[in-house]
Structures are given as structure tokens and as C-alpha cells.
Design an enzyme around this catalytic site. Structure first.
Site, short mmCIF file in Angstrom:
data_model
loop_
_atom_site.label_atom_id
_atom_site.label_comp_id
_atom_site.label_asym_id
_atom_site.label_seq_id
_atom_site.Cartn_x
_atom_site.Cartn_y
_atom_site.Cartn_z
N TYR A 1 58.70 41.99 14.42
CA TYR A 1 57.52 42.86 14.54
C TYR A 1 57.92 44.12 15.32
O TYR A 1 58.54 44.02 16.38
CB TYR A 1 56.38 42.15 15.27
CG TYR A 1 55.26 41.81 14.32
CD1 TYR A 1 54.57 42.82 13.65
CD2 TYR A 1 54.92 40.49 14.07
CE1 TYR A 1 53.58 42.51 12.74
CE2 TYR A 1 53.91 40.18 13.17
CZ TYR A 1 53.25 41.20 12.51
OH TYR A 1 52.27 40.91 11.61
N GLU B 1 55.56 47.07 15.65
CA GLU B 1 54.42 48.00 15.60
C GLU B 1 54.64 49.17 16.54
O GLU B 1 55.05 48.98 17.69
CB GLU B 1 53.13 47.27 15.97
CG GLU B 1 52.44 46.67 14.76
CD GLU B 1 51.33 45.71 15.13
OE1 GLU B 1 51.65 44.72 15.80
OE2 GLU B 1 50.18 45.97 14.75
N ASP C 1 53.79 64.98 -4.65
CA ASP C 1 54.16 63.57 -4.80
C ASP C 1 55.39 63.55 -5.69
O ASP C 1 55.31 63.77 -6.90
CB ASP C 1 53.00 62.79 -5.43
CG ASP C 1 53.30 61.29 -5.52
OD1 ASP C 1 54.48 60.92 -5.49
OD2 ASP C 1 52.34 60.51 -5.65
N THR D 1 58.09 57.55 -3.09
CA THR D 1 58.54 56.17 -2.97
C THR D 1 60.06 56.20 -2.90
O THR D 1 60.69 57.21 -3.23
CB THR D 1 58.13 55.33 -4.20
OG1 THR D 1 58.59 55.98 -5.37
CG2 THR D 1 56.62 55.17 -4.27
N LYS E 1 62.04 54.23 -7.03
CA LYS E 1 62.19 54.66 -8.43
C LYS E 1 63.61 55.20 -8.59
O LYS E 1 64.54 54.46 -8.37
CB LYS E 1 61.09 55.67 -8.78
CG LYS E 1 59.68 55.06 -8.66
CD LYS E 1 58.61 56.00 -9.12
CE LYS E 1 57.24 55.35 -9.13
NZ LYS E 1 56.57 55.32 -7.81
N ARG F 1 61.48 48.89 -2.48
CA ARG F 1 60.09 49.17 -2.88
C ARG F 1 59.32 49.59 -1.65
O ARG F 1 58.86 48.76 -0.86
CB ARG F 1 59.53 47.88 -3.49
CG ARG F 1 58.29 48.02 -4.28
CD ARG F 1 58.15 46.88 -5.26
NE ARG F 1 58.99 47.10 -6.41
CZ ARG F 1 58.67 47.91 -7.43
NH1 ARG F 1 57.53 48.54 -7.46
NH2 ARG F 1 59.50 48.07 -8.44
N1 DSN Z 1 53.56 52.82 -11.46
C1 DSN Z 1 54.28 54.03 -11.30
C2 DSN Z 1 54.77 54.57 -12.59
O1 DSN Z 1 55.15 53.78 -13.42
O2 DSN Z 1 54.79 55.76 -12.81
C3 DSN Z 1 53.58 55.02 -10.51
O3 DSN Z 1 53.29 54.48 -9.27
#
Ligand code: DSN
Length: 434
Positions: free
Chosen positions: A54, A56, A200, A226, A229, A235
């Protein structure tokens, strides 16, 4: 599967399902535009004992003891994120992309405020104000999207809407927009109406790192992403921001906080509790990998591969939403066909090409079936594929699409061809490193 020997002994059911997923991923063409393969190093960091801890709070200011190494890990992730993107400030604690975007709203808007964002059917993300998501329920989305004829943003139209509606925030980002985004143009509009500009970049971060897509960092107040990707990390989500508030707290009664502090407080304690330290470590490792020249080459090749795939499909007579691609993704447009996007995605999957059905602009079909299929090239690029392989992939896609209604025999044949083809490539995190 040597990595999973303890699991094999103690939980053979889960072990077996992981084994099957490994076989599936290594014998199919992963073309979902939001997935990739992480390295063994990222997997090891994410699977480490850091999950026990933990932590925090933030480095140097934790609510639990025993965080000496946690602080060093989080600081490494922050420093590498800042270096990678040239950002003034980074927060690496968001659990994923949607929580990261939630933070931005909580930090900078009040319930009921207006934002401009792309609806999901136009290629936006759920969290950019779509009605079934918290962002559309708690805030008011003023929609914009690509022009139906050109498939590209019409900046005059976007400026007109922004000036009329005067949203406090403009989201620029997409899950299904195949062209470059000119953040500078959006920044001019945001400046004219005193709106926060948020990029984004979850889908395109590796392209920005490689210099084959415009960079939002100089122009945007906050950049959300994120790491799972095309960045090939765990993730998770992260936020980059300026330190000072360009709008000088115009929308806040409390003027003590700068922009970076507002973001940090909205992450913790605003939205989240303990950060996922094992994932932050994996993210730091992925950032380190992304700082290498090899990663830049990967980003460049992703676009070359997407362009080659688009060119090959166009030559076979297929329609692509937006006419082609400048990024990692292309969207097959089946509006004029007697089958749906869902039919095509299912037929492709049976044959070993894993993608997703997707709305196309002005799609006459429902989001549950759609008229499009979205394809991305980053996973195939990670496997080491280049332009000649994209021609082969286009041939397989064509064979599947010609046989959608009588798929069984042909799909079994293609499935085997693809499995044999995939076995010629090294897959990070799956194939044993040489
Ligand atoms: N689910 C993602 C995508 O496939 O584009 C976006 O968060």
C-alpha cells in the site's frame, strides 16, 4: 509456459486458460487498434511482489510506512514519463484511461459544465462526454466530429461551434480517427474561448514519441494517456500537464492551487486510493523501453505498415472511412455491403484476424452491428512485420470478406495459414527470447 509453473501446480484451471490465451495470441493476427504485446521485462515488473504494498499518497508524502522503494519506483516512472514526452508534470497513478479522464473532469470542471468532445459514433471515446458514460451524465457534451464528406476535422466548423457554445473544456482525441490531429489549431480555439484543452493520446502515443504525429504537449493543458495500447506498457493510465494554470484559476473560487496540484489532488484523494505499485513499475519499464531509438523505429514502421495495408485494401476495391490513414488504424467501411461490420469482424476472427466492429461516420446501422471494422498495425509491427507482410494480410482480409456467407471451409484454411505465418515471428512476452 515455464514462467507459470507455480500456477500450474496450484490453480491448473487458470493456468490452462492462460496457456490457451498464449496459444491464441501467438497464432492469430492481433489487429485490435488498442492492443499490443508487452515485453518480458514489463511482465516481470507487473507480476512482482510490489502488488503487496500500500502506498497511498505521493513520493515523500505517504500514509503508510515502508515506502522507501515505492517512492523511488514512482519517481522513476514520473521522471521517465516527463523525459519521454517533454512534459512539465506527470502523474502515473491513474488505474487506467477512464479513471485518468475522470480525474481531468473532477480537477477542472463542475457538474453540469459544458465540454466539447467527439461522440463515440464519430470516433471519440466514452469518456469524452458520451451520454451513457459518467462524462455525459455529469457534464454536457457539445459534439464535434470529422466532416462526413472528407472524414477530417473541419476547423472552421469546430471554431464556430466552440464560439457559440463556449465550453470550458475541449477534448481532442479519438479511438477511430485515422488522420493526424493538429493540436495547434485546437489550441487557438481553446485560447479564444478560455477553455481548457485536453488531449487524449492513448491511441497514438507511440506515434508522437516517434515524431510521426503532431505533439500535443506544447499546446495542451493536460494530456491523458493509457500505457497499454501502442506504448506496450501495463494496463494503466497517466496524466501529463503544465504546472501553471493557463487560465489562472478563472473557473475556481480557490486560487491557491496550480494546474499540476489540481490534477494530483483529483487523482488522490479525489478519485483513487492506493496506487498499483507493480503496475507503476511496469509503466516505468515501458517508458524506459520507449526512450530507445528502437521504439522510435517501431512508431515509424507502424504508420508505414498502416499505409501499406490501406493501399493494398484500396487497390482491391475496399472503402476506408476517411479515405485512408496517417496513423496506426484504418476503418473498413462496409456501408454498401449486404453484411455488417459485426459479420465481418466475426468472420475475420474465425479466420485468425482479430479486430473489432466499429461505427463509420454517418453509419446507418446500430452500434451493436455497425458498418465498419477497425484495424490497427501496432501489434503486427511489434512482431516484426513490415510492408510485404501487410500485403499478405490484405490478401487474407480480402479472402475472408469475399467468403463471409460461406465461411467455414475457407476460414479453417486461412486460420491454419495464419497460424503457420505467425510462428515465423518473435512475439515479446510470449515467444522465448533468443
Ligand atoms: N477501448 C479502447 C479502444 O479500443 O479504442 C478505448 O479505450
Amino acid at each position: 509456459m515455464e514462467r507459470y509453473q507455480h500456477l500450474k501446480q496450484t490453480d491448473p484451471e487458470i493456468y490452462d486458460l492462460i496457456r490457451k490465451q498464449i496459444n491464441y495470441e501467438s497464432s492469430t493476427l492481433k489487429m485490435i487498434a488498442s492492443e499490443s504485446f508487452v515485453s518480458f521485462s514489463v511482465l516481470e515488473a507487473c507480476g512482482s511482489i510490489l502488488t503487496n504494498k500500500y502506498a497511498e499518497g505521493y513520493p515523500g508524502a505517504r500514509y503508510y510506512e515502508g515506502n522507501e522503494f515505492a517512492d523511488q519506483i514512482e519517481n522513476l516512472a514520473i521522471d521517465r514519463a516527463k523525459q519521454l514526452f517533454g512534459a512539465e508534470h506527470a502523474n502515473v497513478q491513474p488505474y487506467s484511461g477512464s479513471p485518468a479522464n475522470n480525474v481531468v473532469y473532477r480537477a477542472l470542471l463542475k457538474t453540469g459544465d459544458k465540454l466539447m468532445g467527439m461522440p463515440v459514433p464519430s470516433g471519440g471515446h466514452l469518456t469524452h462526454g458520451w451520454k451513457v458514460n459518467f462524462s455525459g451524465m455529469d457534464y454536457v457534451q457539445i459534439p464535434y466530429g470529422p466532416h462526413p464528406k472528407t472524414g477530417k476535422f473541419d476547423m472552421d466548423q469546430i471554431r464556430q461551434t466552440a464560439k457559440k457554445e463556449r465550453p470550458k473544456m475541449i477534448w481532442v482525441g479519438a479511438t477511430a480517427y485515422p488522420h493526424k490531429i493538429e493540436y495547434k489549431d485546437f489550441a487557438e480555439i481553446a485560447n479564444e474561448i478560455d477553455a481548457y484543452l485536453i488531449a487524449d493520446i492513448a491511441h497514438i502515443n507511440a506515434l508522437i514519441i516517434a515524431g510521426v504525429h503532431p505533439d500535443p504537449v506544447p499546446y495542451c493543458d493536460v494530456v491523458s494517456s493509457t500505457s497499454h495500447k501502442m506504448l506496450r506498457g501495463p494496463r494503466a493510465g497517466f496524466l501529463l500537464s503544465k504546472i501553471e494554470d493557463r487560465l489562472q484559476s478563472k473557473y475556481f473560487s480557490d486560487h491557491q492551487l496550480n494546474l499540476a496540484q489540481r490534477i494530483d489532488r483529483a487523482v488522490f484523494p479525489g478519485l483513487q486510493g492506493g496506487p498499483h505499485l507493480h503496475i507503476i513499475a511496469g509503466m516505468a519499464t515501458a517508458f524506459q523501453e520507449a526512450l530507445t531509438p528502437e521504439f522510435k523505429n517501431y512508431g515509424v514502421q507502424i504508420v508505414k505498415n498502416a499505409k501499406k495495408l490501406a493501399e493494398s485494401l484500396l487497390a482491391k476495391g475496399y472503402c476506408l472511412a476517411g479515405g485512408g490513414t496517417d496513423t496506426h488504424l484504418l476503418i473498413l467501411d462496409f456501408r454498401n455491403e449486404n453484411f455488417t461490420g459485426k459479420d465481418a469482424a466475426k468472420a475475420l476472427a474465425r479466420s485468425g484476424i482479430i479486430a473489432n466492429f466499429n461505427m463509420v461516420p454517418d453509419d446507418p446501422r446500430s452500434p451493436f452491428v455497425t458498418s465498419g471494422v477497425r484495424l490497427g498495425t501496432q501489434s503486427l509491427t511489434t512482431m516484426g512485420m513490415k510492408e510485404p507482410e501487410m500485403e499478405k494480410v490484405a490478401d487474407w482480409i480480402h479472402r475472408v470478406c469475399q467468403n463471409i456467407t460461406r465461411i467455414d471451409e475457407e476460414s479453417t484454411k486461412i486460420r491454419q495459414e495464419i497460424a503457420d505465418f505467425c510462428s515465423q515471428f518473435q512475439i515479446p512476452g510470449i515467444t522465448k527470447p533468443c
